[in-house]
Design an enzyme around this catalytic site. Structure first.
Site, PDB file in Angstrom:
ATOM      1  N   GLU A 175     -12.537   4.654   6.159  1.00 29.38           N
ATOM      2  CA  GLU A 175     -12.591   4.509   6.979  1.00 29.38           C
ATOM      3  C   GLU A 175     -13.975   4.077   7.823  1.00 29.38           C
ATOM      4  OE1 GLU A 175      -9.128   5.607   7.492  1.00 29.38           O
ATOM      5  OE2 GLU A 175      -7.494   3.219   8.048  1.00 29.38           O
ATOM      6  N   ARG A 181      -8.155  -0.586   8.877  1.00 24.86           N
ATOM      7  CA  ARG A 181      -9.480   0.054   8.246  1.00 24.86           C
ATOM      8  C   ARG A 181      -9.381   1.099   9.427  1.00 24.86           C
ATOM      9  NH1 ARG A 181     -14.410  -1.217   3.767  1.00 24.86           N
ATOM     10  NH2 ARG A 181     -14.191   0.810   2.806  1.00 24.86           N
ATOM     11  N   CYS A 182      -8.874   0.927   9.757  1.00 21.60           N
ATOM     12  CA  CYS A 182      -8.996   2.424  11.325  1.00 21.60           C
ATOM     13  C   CYS A 182      -8.048   3.380  11.768  1.00 21.60           C
ATOM     14  CB  CYS A 182      -8.448   1.080  12.348  1.00 21.60           C
ATOM     15  SG  CYS A 182      -6.266   0.832  11.658  1.00 21.60           S
ATOM     16  N   GLN A 238       1.435  -1.719   0.157  1.00 21.81           N
ATOM     17  CA  GLN A 238      -0.351   0.236   0.234  1.00 21.81           C
ATOM     18  C   GLN A 238       0.737   1.033   0.022  1.00 21.81           C
ATOM     19  OE1 GLN A 238      -2.769  -2.230   2.657  1.00 21.81           O
ATOM     20  NE2 GLN A 238      -3.042  -0.043   3.004  1.00 21.81           N
TER      21      GLN A 238
HETATM   22  N1  MCN Z   1     -13.629   9.174  -1.814  1.00 19.95           N
HETATM   23  C1  MCN Z   1     -14.762  10.575  -2.838  1.00 19.95           C
HETATM   24  N2  MCN Z   1     -15.002  11.830  -2.110  1.00 19.95           N
HETATM   25  C2  MCN Z   1     -15.121  12.057  -0.732  1.00 19.95           C
HETATM   26  C3  MCN Z   1     -13.990  10.747  -0.081  1.00 19.95           C
HETATM   27  C4  MCN Z   1     -13.860   9.920  -0.893  1.00 19.95           C
HETATM   28  O1  MCN Z   1     -14.984  10.019  -3.613  1.00 19.95           O
HETATM   29  N3  MCN Z   1     -15.543  12.772   0.066  1.00 19.95           N
HETATM   30  C5  MCN Z   1     -13.207   7.893  -3.517  1.00 19.95           C
HETATM   31  C6  MCN Z   1     -11.634   8.520  -3.529  1.00 19.95           C
HETATM   32  O2  MCN Z   1     -11.140   9.503  -3.898  1.00 19.95           O
HETATM   33  C7  MCN Z   1     -11.142   6.972  -3.357  1.00 19.95           C
HETATM   34  C8  MCN Z   1     -12.290   6.778  -1.935  1.00 19.95           C
HETATM   35  O3  MCN Z   1     -13.590   7.371  -2.192  1.00 19.95           O
HETATM   36  O4  MCN Z   1     -11.554   5.957  -4.078  1.00 19.95           O
HETATM   37  C9  MCN Z   1     -11.704   6.688  -0.804  1.00 19.95           C
HETATM   38  O5  MCN Z   1     -11.190   7.593  -0.867  1.00 19.95           O
HETATM   39  P1  MCN Z   1     -10.233   7.986   0.569  1.00 19.95           P
HETATM   40  O6  MCN Z   1     -11.171   7.891   1.940  1.00 19.95           O
HETATM   41  O7  MCN Z   1      -8.895   8.685   0.470  1.00 19.95           O
HETATM   42  O8  MCN Z   1      -9.547   6.804   1.223  1.00 19.95           O
HETATM   43  P2  MCN Z   1      -8.481   6.095   0.299  1.00 19.95           P
HETATM   44  O9  MCN Z   1      -8.380   6.331  -1.419  1.00 19.95           O
HETATM   45  O10 MCN Z   1      -6.427   6.960   1.202  1.00 19.95           O
HETATM   46  O11 MCN Z   1      -8.808   4.132   0.456  1.00 19.95           O
HETATM   47  C10 MCN Z   1      -7.972   4.281   1.518  1.00 19.95           C
HETATM   48  C11 MCN Z   1      -8.704   3.663   2.575  1.00 19.95           C
HETATM   49  C12 MCN Z   1      -8.438   2.298   4.108  1.00 19.95           C
HETATM   50  S1  MCN Z   1      -7.473   3.169   5.228  1.00 19.95           S
HETATM   51  C13 MCN Z   1      -8.357   0.912   3.898  1.00 19.95           C
HETATM   52  S2  MCN Z   1      -7.725   0.275   5.380  1.00 19.95           S
HETATM   53  C14 MCN Z   1      -9.899   0.325   2.944  1.00 19.95           C
HETATM   54  C15 MCN Z   1     -10.584   1.857   1.904  1.00 19.95           C
HETATM   55  O12 MCN Z   1      -9.617   2.344   1.941  1.00 19.95           O
HETATM   56  N4  MCN Z   1      -9.453  -0.650   2.500  1.00 19.95           N
HETATM   57  C16 MCN Z   1      -9.884  -0.829   1.120  1.00 19.95           C
HETATM   58  N5  MCN Z   1     -11.410   1.201   1.530  1.00 19.95           N
HETATM   59  C17 MCN Z   1     -11.206  -0.474   0.843  1.00 19.95           C
HETATM   60  N6  MCN Z   1     -11.508  -0.271  -0.073  1.00 19.95           N
HETATM   61  C18 MCN Z   1     -11.449  -1.689  -1.076  1.00 19.95           C
HETATM   62  N7  MCN Z   1     -11.978  -1.947  -2.106  1.00 19.95           N
HETATM   63  N8  MCN Z   1     -10.221  -2.280  -0.922  1.00 19.95           N
HETATM   64  C19 MCN Z   1      -9.141  -1.918   0.393  1.00 19.95           C
HETATM   65  O13 MCN Z   1      -8.288  -2.279   0.477  1.00 19.95           O
HETATM   66 CU1  CUM Z   2      -5.602   0.971   9.283  1.00 25.07          CU
HETATM   67  S1  CUM Z   2      -5.506   0.408   7.876  1.00 25.07           S
HETATM   68 MO1  CUM Z   2      -5.705   1.348   6.083  1.00 25.07          MO
HETATM   69  O1  CUM Z   2      -5.189   2.629   7.075  1.00 25.07           O
HETATM   70  O2  CUM Z   2      -4.873   0.923   5.309  1.00 25.07           O
END
Ligand code: MCN
Ligand code: CUM
Length: 796
Positions: free
Chosen positions: A741, A370-371, A223
């Site tokens: 998360e 996811r935390c 990641q």
């Molecule tokens: N998004 C959006 N509008 C927002 C916020 C987010 O459209 N206001 C969209 C983003 O552009 C992105 C998705 O939603 O495509 C998730 O965005 P974001 O909240 O920024 O999270 P990350 O992309 O950083 O993803 C990490 C987060 C984590 S930490 C874990 S753990 C987790 C999760 O995402 N693991 C996942 N969701 C998951 N979903 C899938 N399918 N697989 C994982 O391993």
């Molecule tokens: Cu703590 S699980 Mo996500 O933050 O990759």
């Protein structure tokens, strides 16, 4: 008249654009690590310890070496000659790569075999004779600090016991004063069990060292590829520019793929020694038994309350069981992650948190799933305590929350633990949720049902969550500041390629990042390729976890687009033969303020950047942005569940669940809903069915998918999602907050609170997750709390 493009039509902000990556995924054309085959590639398998704590008396690998097709057997002793038997962790501890002196948890890596195929390698692993001398085993913090407990980390000169840290945050004296004034003190104690991300794809790597070029290429399931590159450079003492980490498609990460695992390191060393590509693909039980676990925290807290329901103060103590190595991936300043984000949504005048971390004979972990760094535990405990406190006061669950929420007009709000909240509409989210679930009607129905002997319950979970580390003032990992990046190259025909330092594992970045560019530049999303995960081409970034991609890398995408637009404006002025000040922007087009019909499109500007730039202007239309966010983002969620509990069997069914998420501006509403659905499903699984624990001998019980159940569409209840509350993030360039998360963080308490509510009046204060039928039945039958802390009871 405006000639601006229709933003939704070009796939900009707010478009529920279909996920472009799914085109290859649903056709079976994804490119996962295990899909990659390199010429001359060998295969690696790992021999794991059957015991949780034992001295290694001898390892005899001679039979394994004799098996035809075996190229190399790696043991700790061999790793030690290269100074690779131990590696640093992301929390300033050390972790065994292959065991030398002792094994410290069941499933620990003891040896590796590299062979022509994985089957030969597996057979050869079984031919290795290891002689163990069993040692006493520790499976919880109480045992870890007991008199005469064996010192697990006797490899460390400075370690005389099993304590990793004692840490505190908040105002002890102020909190004491609050408790002195309390009318009522409400207490709660519980264990948030170990849980495990269990992505469909396990971890794996293919290391390919080329002696001729001195270049090491590693395809792997990471990641955070840039962090891995830095770690490999330090651990293997290779020059960083000679290391290329490529994370191809990832089949789910959920935090499982943040840490550095021994398998990665061994495949790299094997490739260097053999000068051939070496592939390691972890099997399911290897993944469940040895990779980064989450939680395993004992929470003990009390709340000082005024009779009318006002919260005056909170005290929390946490005991965290980190397993054999302290390998949490978390900001270095905070020993127990962001546990002190607990109660952030509530106006709590005084708070104090103490935390102790201990070693045990269990796989390392504690944070990832996811935390956002322990926020799951924080919000779970918060919402369980809120429910207990309202019950103790005899107050309505919704009313107690509403009266203690941080109010809309109180932002920015500083929490007693020091976080700065910038925006939110908490009461409004709650109201939407209550209306959707039919709160008043359900309460009446519940009372009626009680009279007829049926147990109905309603659980609320409301929380705000810190997502998107960091700001670099406060957040770093191993000293590297937590910013992120985007690099945008607009080709001469106006098509573009965008690269970021984040790495999607299923979240849909290829779709959503293009939408941000479309919003900023008016280039249709379908004209933008998004690429992540290759350290030779992507700009440096800290990777994807803590839902930081949108808050940090996503902001960088907006900022780099704005840099491009600034240059395009100069090109437009040149093409329109006016001064830059006379040029206006609307989506997709620059025009002359005094003559709006005369304009040029962004595509025409792109062409000019390569064919008709003004004298003295550097050709090309590309740029990079590094973004250091001023603060975390604070999305808010309100989850409400109703359940019916069967008294005779302890089985509980979800009647209805509603979710109100405010994550600011939604880039892609459909993807956001997918994130929430997935998170709620995981929350339901943790609350209901995922059982993984340890017996007195340190055997990992439940490291298989018969006990550790993954819910399918069949078991998963329906969720009703609400998106009408939108509080834009004031500091994010497009007003977005993280969402990845929220549902997994806030969801579990809603389910547990609902079951506890159904049992109200029975004298049961807590049942630990998972709320398996036998636990619920025991609570109902014997009117007592049920603990799920290890060691597992013999009747479980
Ligand atoms: N998004 C959006 N509008 C927002 C916020 C987010 O459209 N206001 C969209 C983003 O552009 C992105 C998705 O939603 O495509 C998730 O965005 P974001 O909240 O920024 O999270 P990350 O992309 O950083 O993803 C990490 C987060 C984590 S930490 C874990 S753990 C987790 C999760 O995402 N693991 C996942 N969701 C998951 N979903 C899938 N399918 N697989 C994982 O391993
Ligand atoms: Cu703590 S699980 Mo996500 O933050 O990759």
């Amino acid at each position: 008249m405006s000639q601006a493009l229709d933003e939704i039509k070009i796939g900009g902000l707010g478009a529920s654009r279909k996920r472009v990556e799914d085109n290859r995924f649903i056709r079976g054309k994804g490119n996962y690590t295990d899909d990659i085959t390199l010429p001359g590639m060998l295969h690696m398998e790992i021999l794991r310890s059957p015991l949780a704590h034992a001295r290694i008396k001898s390892i005899d690998a001679s039979k394994a070496w004799d098996i035809p097709g075996v190229h190399l057997v790696l043991t700790g002793e061999m790793m030690a000659t290269r100074n690779l038997a131990w590696m640093p962790t992301l929390s300033y501890d050390t972790q065994a790569v292959l065991a030398t002196d002792k094994v410290r948890f069941q499933g620990q890596e003891v040896a590796c075999v590299i062979a022509d195929d994985p089957y030969i390698a597996k057979d050869a692993c079984e031919a290795i004779d290891v002689e163990y001398e069993p040692l006493p085993v520790i499976v919880n913090p109480e045992q870890a600090v007991a008199e005469g407990a064996p010192v697990i980390r006797d490899d460390k000169d400075s370690q005389r016991d099993n304590v990793i840290y004692d840490w505190e945050v908040g105002d002890a004296a102020g909190t004491d004063r609050a408790f002195a004034q309390a009318d009522v003190i409400s207490k709660l104690k519980l264990h948030y069990p170990r849980s495990h991300p269990s992505p469909i794809e396990c971890c794996g790597s293919i290391a390919d060292f080329n002696r001729a070029t001195s270049k090491l290429t590693v395809y792997m399931t990471s990641q955070a590829p840039h962090i891995i590159r830095a770690a490999v450079a330090m651990v293997a003492e290779l020059p960083e520019h000679m290391i290329r980490i490529i994370s191809p498609d990832i089949g789910g990460g959920f935090g499982n793929k943040v840490p550095v695992y021994p398998g990665y390191v061994c495949s790299i060393l094997a490739s260097i020694l053999l000068e051939r590509p070496v592939k390691w693909i972890e099997d399911k039980s290897g993944n469940l038994i040895s990779t980064g676990f989450a939680r395993d925290v004992y929470l003990d807290g009390e709340m000082a309350l005024r009779r009318d329901g006002k919260i005056l103060g909170v005290r929390i103590h946490t005991d965290a069981d980190h397993g054999a190595f302290f390998s949490d991936a978390q900001p270095s300043k905070f020993k127990i992650g962001l546990m002190h984000s607990a109660f952030a949504a509530y106006d709590v005048p005084a708070a104090h948190l103490t935390a102790r971390g201990t070693y045990s004979n269990k796989a390392p972990g504690g944070v990832a799933y996811r935390c956002s760094f322990r926020v799951t535990e924080a919000m779970f405990f918060q919402e369980r305590m809120i429910q207990a406190a309202a019950d103790d006061l005899g107050m309505d669950q919704a009313q107690f929350r509403r009266m203690n929420f941080v109010r809309d007009e109180d932002f920015p709000h500083r929490t007693p633990f020091g976080f700065l909240l910038d925006s939110g509409q908490y009461a409004k989210c709650l109201d939407v949720g209550l209306k959707a679930i039919g709160y008043e009607d359900f309460r009446r129905e519940q009372e009626e049902a009680r009279k007829r002997g049926r147990l109905l319950g309603l659980g609320i979970s409301t929380m705000t969550e810190p997502l998107g580390a960091g700001n670099s003032r406060e957040y770093d990992i191993l000293g590297i500041k937590m910013f992120d990046s985007a690099d945008l190259k607009v080709h001469l025909t106006g098509k573009a390629i965008l690269r970021t330092g984040a790495k999607s594992q299923g979240q849909g970045h290829e779709t959503t990042w293009a939408q941000i560019v479309a919003h900023e530049l008016g280039i249709p999303a379908e004209d933008i390729t998004v690429e992540e995960g290759d350290t030779d081409t992507a700009p440096f970034g800290m990777g994807t976890y803590a839902s930081r991609s949108t808050p940090v890398a996503g902001a960088a995408v907006a900022m780099v687009s704005r840099k491009i637009r600034a240059k395009a404006r100069k090109l437009a002025a040149h093409l329109l033969e006016v001064s830059e000040e006379d040029v206006e922007w609307e989506l997709g087009r620059f025009y002359i303020r005094s003559a709006p019909d005369r304009g040029v499109t962004i595509q025409e500007c792109a062409m000019a950047a390569y064919s008709n730039m003004p004298d003295g202007m550097e050709p090309g239309l590309e740029n990079t942005a590094y973004y250091d966010p001023p603060n975390l983002t604070w999305p808010f969620a309100c989850y409400i569940v109703t359940v019916e509990v069967d008294k005779e069997t302890g089985v509980w069914d979800v009647l209805k669940m509603v979710a109100v998420d405010d994550c600011g501006v939604r880039i892609n509403p459909m993807i956001v809903e997918g994130q929430i659905m997935g998170g709620l499903t995981e929350a339901y699984a943790m609350a209901n069915m995922q059982f993984i624990t340890f017996d007195v001998d340190g055997n990992c019980v439940g490291s298989n998918y018969m006990d550790y159940l993954l819910p399918s569409a069949w078991e998963t209840p329906g969720f009703e999602l609400h998106s009408e509350v939108v509080t834009p993030c004031p500091h994010h360039p497009i007003g977005a907050k993280g969402i990845g998360e929220c549902a997994a963080v806030g969801g579990p308490a809603a389910f547990v609170n609902a079951v506890m509510d159904a049992l109200s009046g029975m004298g049961v204060r807590n049942i630990d997750m998972p709320l398996l039928p036998d636990r619920v039945w025991e609570a109902i039958t014997y009117r007592r709390d049920v603990s799920g802390a290890p060691p597992v009871r013999s009747d479980d």
